[in-house]
Design a protein around this motif. Structure first.
Motif, mmCIF file in Angstrom:
data_model
loop_
_atom_site.group_PDB
_atom_site.id
_atom_site.type_symbol
_atom_site.label_atom_id
_atom_site.label_comp_id
_atom_site.label_asym_id
_atom_site.label_seq_id
_atom_site.Cartn_x
_atom_site.Cartn_y
_atom_site.Cartn_z
ATOM 1 N N TYR A 190 -4.541 -5.403 -9.980
ATOM 2 C CA TYR A 190 -4.092 -5.402 -8.592
ATOM 3 C C TYR A 190 -4.988 -4.471 -7.774
ATOM 4 O O TYR A 190 -5.293 -3.364 -8.216
ATOM 5 C CB TYR A 190 -2.645 -4.911 -8.467
ATOM 6 C CG TYR A 190 -1.652 -5.734 -9.246
ATOM 7 C CD1 TYR A 190 -1.034 -6.842 -8.670
ATOM 8 C CD2 TYR A 190 -1.331 -5.403 -10.558
ATOM 9 C CE1 TYR A 190 -0.128 -7.603 -9.394
ATOM 10 C CE2 TYR A 190 -0.426 -6.157 -11.287
ATOM 11 C CZ TYR A 190 0.167 -7.260 -10.698
ATOM 12 O OH TYR A 190 1.056 -8.007 -11.412
ATOM 13 N N VAL A 207 -4.644 -2.845 -4.131
ATOM 14 C CA VAL A 207 -3.678 -2.669 -3.055
ATOM 15 C C VAL A 207 -4.321 -1.874 -1.919
ATOM 16 O O VAL A 207 -4.657 -0.695 -2.094
ATOM 17 C CB VAL A 207 -2.413 -1.942 -3.565
ATOM 18 C CG1 VAL A 207 -1.376 -1.844 -2.449
ATOM 19 C CG2 VAL A 207 -1.836 -2.673 -4.774
ATOM 20 N N LEU A 213 -2.380 -11.490 -1.048
ATOM 21 C CA LEU A 213 -1.095 -11.317 -0.398
ATOM 22 C C LEU A 213 -1.299 -10.468 0.855
ATOM 23 O O LEU A 213 -1.607 -9.277 0.765
ATOM 24 C CB LEU A 213 -0.106 -10.640 -1.347
ATOM 25 C CG LEU A 213 -0.097 -11.143 -2.796
ATOM 26 C CD1 LEU A 213 0.972 -10.419 -3.599
ATOM 27 C CD2 LEU A 213 0.110 -12.648 -2.854
ATOM 28 N N ILE A 251 2.409 -7.804 3.179
ATOM 29 C CA ILE A 251 3.664 -7.982 2.437
ATOM 30 C C ILE A 251 4.809 -7.167 3.036
ATOM 31 O O ILE A 251 5.980 -7.500 2.835
ATOM 32 C CB ILE A 251 3.504 -7.654 0.938
ATOM 33 C CG1 ILE A 251 3.135 -6.188 0.720
ATOM 34 C CG2 ILE A 251 2.507 -8.578 0.279
ATOM 35 C CD1 ILE A 251 3.163 -5.775 -0.744
ATOM 36 N N TRP A 256 7.099 -12.408 -4.567
ATOM 37 C CA TRP A 256 6.346 -11.716 -5.621
ATOM 38 C C TRP A 256 6.699 -12.281 -6.995
ATOM 39 O O TRP A 256 5.826 -12.573 -7.805
ATOM 40 C CB TRP A 256 6.664 -10.230 -5.551
ATOM 41 C CG TRP A 256 5.981 -9.362 -6.558
ATOM 42 C CD1 TRP A 256 6.460 -8.996 -7.778
ATOM 43 C CD2 TRP A 256 4.693 -8.740 -6.426
ATOM 44 N NE1 TRP A 256 5.562 -8.170 -8.422
ATOM 45 C CE2 TRP A 256 4.466 -7.996 -7.620
ATOM 46 C CE3 TRP A 256 3.723 -8.725 -5.434
ATOM 47 C CZ2 TRP A 256 3.307 -7.257 -7.823
ATOM 48 C CZ3 TRP A 256 2.565 -7.990 -5.639
ATOM 49 C CH2 TRP A 256 2.362 -7.268 -6.818
ATOM 50 N N VAL A 284 -3.665 -7.106 -2.466
ATOM 51 C CA VAL A 284 -2.609 -6.917 -1.476
ATOM 52 C C VAL A 284 -3.202 -6.180 -0.285
ATOM 53 O O VAL A 284 -3.828 -5.135 -0.462
ATOM 54 C CB VAL A 284 -1.438 -6.097 -2.058
ATOM 55 C CG1 VAL A 284 -0.389 -5.811 -0.986
ATOM 56 C CG2 VAL A 284 -0.819 -6.810 -3.246
ATOM 57 N N THR A 331 -2.008 -4.690 3.453
ATOM 58 C CA THR A 331 -0.839 -4.523 4.315
ATOM 59 C C THR A 331 -0.798 -3.159 4.976
ATOM 60 O O THR A 331 -1.326 -2.181 4.438
ATOM 61 C CB THR A 331 0.455 -4.736 3.503
ATOM 62 O OG1 THR A 331 1.578 -4.786 4.382
ATOM 63 C CG2 THR A 331 0.662 -3.624 2.490
#
Length: 209
Positions: A7, A9, A106, A109, A119, A136, A138
């Motif tokens: 991931y 992020v 994504l 989120i 998710w 991700v 955001t």
């Protein structure tokens, strides 16, 4: 060397370049041989206006020779090498029941209507390829999903890579009038969240305006 992350992020303020980051990662996946990519945004309009056709969206960022064919009615981007990215609204988690992917982007989120449900449905479908990855992007809000990702990054920063940044990190590429307008939010909870990407403790007193 290729980072072995699961991931990535990116928690950052408005205008930091999160959409550009996500779009570039999708293009990198396509170049590396990923074949089925899910792209999930808060609404159907966001999948079109932000992540696909926006100023930092995939169609804008992609080199002309690698620009995908966009079919809005099918919610699909088909790249010249055959890779397919399918667009999903986070308002409809059940649409993720069935499809399979080897990567996912994504977007925002923190603004999803059903963050945990989407998710969960996505992860049941991340079963293609040798190493599925998720990026991700955001502006952070203290929802359980974001808090969980932050905790996971502390426990295993090689697998859950955390990138943070503020609006001001990208000041050179944003209109000067924008910073004049948002100066009023400096020092407020809203400014700390939206400009400096601070994860505000929900127990903190005060009302976000």
């Amino acid at each position: 060397p290729i980072l072995d992350w699961d991931y990535w992020v990116a928690l950052a303020g408005r205008g930091f370049g999160k959409t550009r980051l996500g779009a570039e990662q999708v293009l990198d996946w396509v170049d590396k041989g990923y074949r089925r990519i899910a792209i999930i945004a808060p609404t159907t309009a966001d999948t079109r206006d932000v992540v696909t056709e926006g100023e930092s969206g995939i169609l804008t960022v992609a080199h002309p020779s690698k620009r995908p064919h966009y079919e809005p009615s099918k919610r699909r981007l088909t790249f010249p090498n055959g890779a397919i990215a399918t667009l999903y609204s986070a308002e409809e988690p059940e649409r993720l029941r069935g499809p399979q992917f080897d990567a996912a982007w994504l977007d925002e989120i923190a603004a999803w209507q059903y963050p945990q449900e989407v998710w969960d449905m996505l992860h049941f479908g991340l079963r293609l390829g040798k190493h599925p990855q998720v990026v991700v992007s955001t502006t952070p809000k203290p929802i359980p999903l974001i808090r969980s990702l932050i905790e996971r990054s502390k426990k295993d920063p090689r697998k859950v890579v955390l990138t943070t940044g503020s609006t001001y990190d990208n000041k050179a590429n944003l209109a000067s009038t924008f910073f004049t307008q948002v100066a009023q939010y400096e020092g407020t909870r809203l400014g700390r969240q939206e400009l400096h990407a601070e994860l505000i403790d929900p127990r903190e007193s005060g009302i976000v305006r």
